[in-house]
Design an enzyme around this catalytic site. Sequence first.
Site, mmCIF file in Angstrom:
data_model
loop_
_atom_site.group_PDB
_atom_site.id
_atom_site.type_symbol
_atom_site.label_atom_id
_atom_site.label_comp_id
_atom_site.label_asym_id
_atom_site.label_seq_id
_atom_site.Cartn_x
_atom_site.Cartn_y
_atom_site.Cartn_z
ATOM 1 N N CYS A 81 -4.833 0.123 -5.995
ATOM 2 C CA CYS A 81 -3.538 -0.553 -5.986
ATOM 3 C C CYS A 81 -3.327 -1.374 -7.265
ATOM 4 C CB CYS A 81 -3.390 -1.364 -4.711
ATOM 5 S SG CYS A 81 -1.669 -1.718 -4.322
ATOM 6 N N HIS A 175 -5.555 1.515 -0.356
ATOM 7 C CA HIS A 175 -6.690 0.585 -0.211
ATOM 8 C C HIS A 175 -7.741 1.093 0.766
ATOM 9 C CE1 HIS A 175 -4.768 -3.065 -2.000
ATOM 10 N NE2 HIS A 175 -3.651 -2.507 -1.577
ATOM 11 N N GLU A 177 -10.649 0.207 1.026
ATOM 12 C CA GLU A 177 -11.533 -0.913 1.393
ATOM 13 C C GLU A 177 -11.072 -1.610 2.667
ATOM 14 O OE1 GLU A 177 -9.392 -0.827 -1.018
ATOM 15 O OE2 GLU A 177 -8.429 -2.763 -1.360
HETATM 16 N N1 GLN Z 1 2.284 -4.904 -6.172
HETATM 17 C C1 GLN Z 1 1.013 -5.387 -6.634
HETATM 18 C C2 GLN Z 1 0.974 -5.460 -8.149
HETATM 19 O O1 GLN Z 1 1.927 -5.174 -8.803
HETATM 20 C C3 GLN Z 1 -0.114 -4.513 -6.136
HETATM 21 C C4 GLN Z 1 -0.255 -4.668 -4.652
HETATM 22 C C5 GLN Z 1 -1.628 -4.432 -4.121
HETATM 23 O O2 GLN Z 1 -2.628 -4.415 -4.830
HETATM 24 N N2 GLN Z 1 -1.701 -4.299 -2.819
HETATM 25 O O3 GLN Z 1 -0.016 -5.833 -8.689
#
Ligand code: GLN
Length: 201
Positions: A81, A175, A177
């Site tokens: 992410c 994710h 994790e």
């Molecule tokens: N939207 C977040 C960002 O721009 C990422 C979100 C996440 O890691 N769950 O960093």
Amino acid sequence: MNTPVIGVLALQGDVREHLIALAAADAVARPVRRPEELAEVDGLVLPGGESTTISKLAVLFGVMEPLRARVRGGMPVYGTCAGMILLADKILDPRSGQETVGGIDMIVRRNAFGRQNESFEAAVDVRGVEGDPVEGVFIRAPWVESVGAAAEVLAEHDGHIVAVRQGNALATSFHPELTGDHRMHALFVEMVRANRTPESL
Ligand code: GLN
């Protein structure tokens, strides 16, 4: 013994969940904040969280340049992410002051799947992961707009790229994790194991 030591960049984000998942996938896992700690790991996870915050803290802690150098040098790295955003050579819509580590020739779009309350779960088929699809947890997740020739697309969701690998760099929009399914982490631990030279065993 061939137990790889894998760090989790511990500046912001869901560090603890990654430490647990890595340990469950048979790695020695430890938090990394400083260049000296980075120097001691065989691979590194960049967690989910907020990519602008992580990038600014990485610069502040003096770990951004050493991190770029190690990724360029071939250290295995896995970003989930926000971590995926950090591994992109280019962000489509960066916030001011937002830098990336880079390592994957891809362009990412931040928050592409919508806002926090539009977060969702979906089954994702990931190349290289045996068995059932992976349960993808998408939280204000990015997607990958495009990849360069060296990057391999490992998964798509709704026609958008959500998992990519380029050499020793791996990235997912979602994710793993958070799910208790450690197959993505096991894949990464295998990458780290394969990258270790015989001298370091
Ligand atoms: N939207 C977040 C960002 O721009 C990422 C979100 C996440 O890691 N769950 O960093």
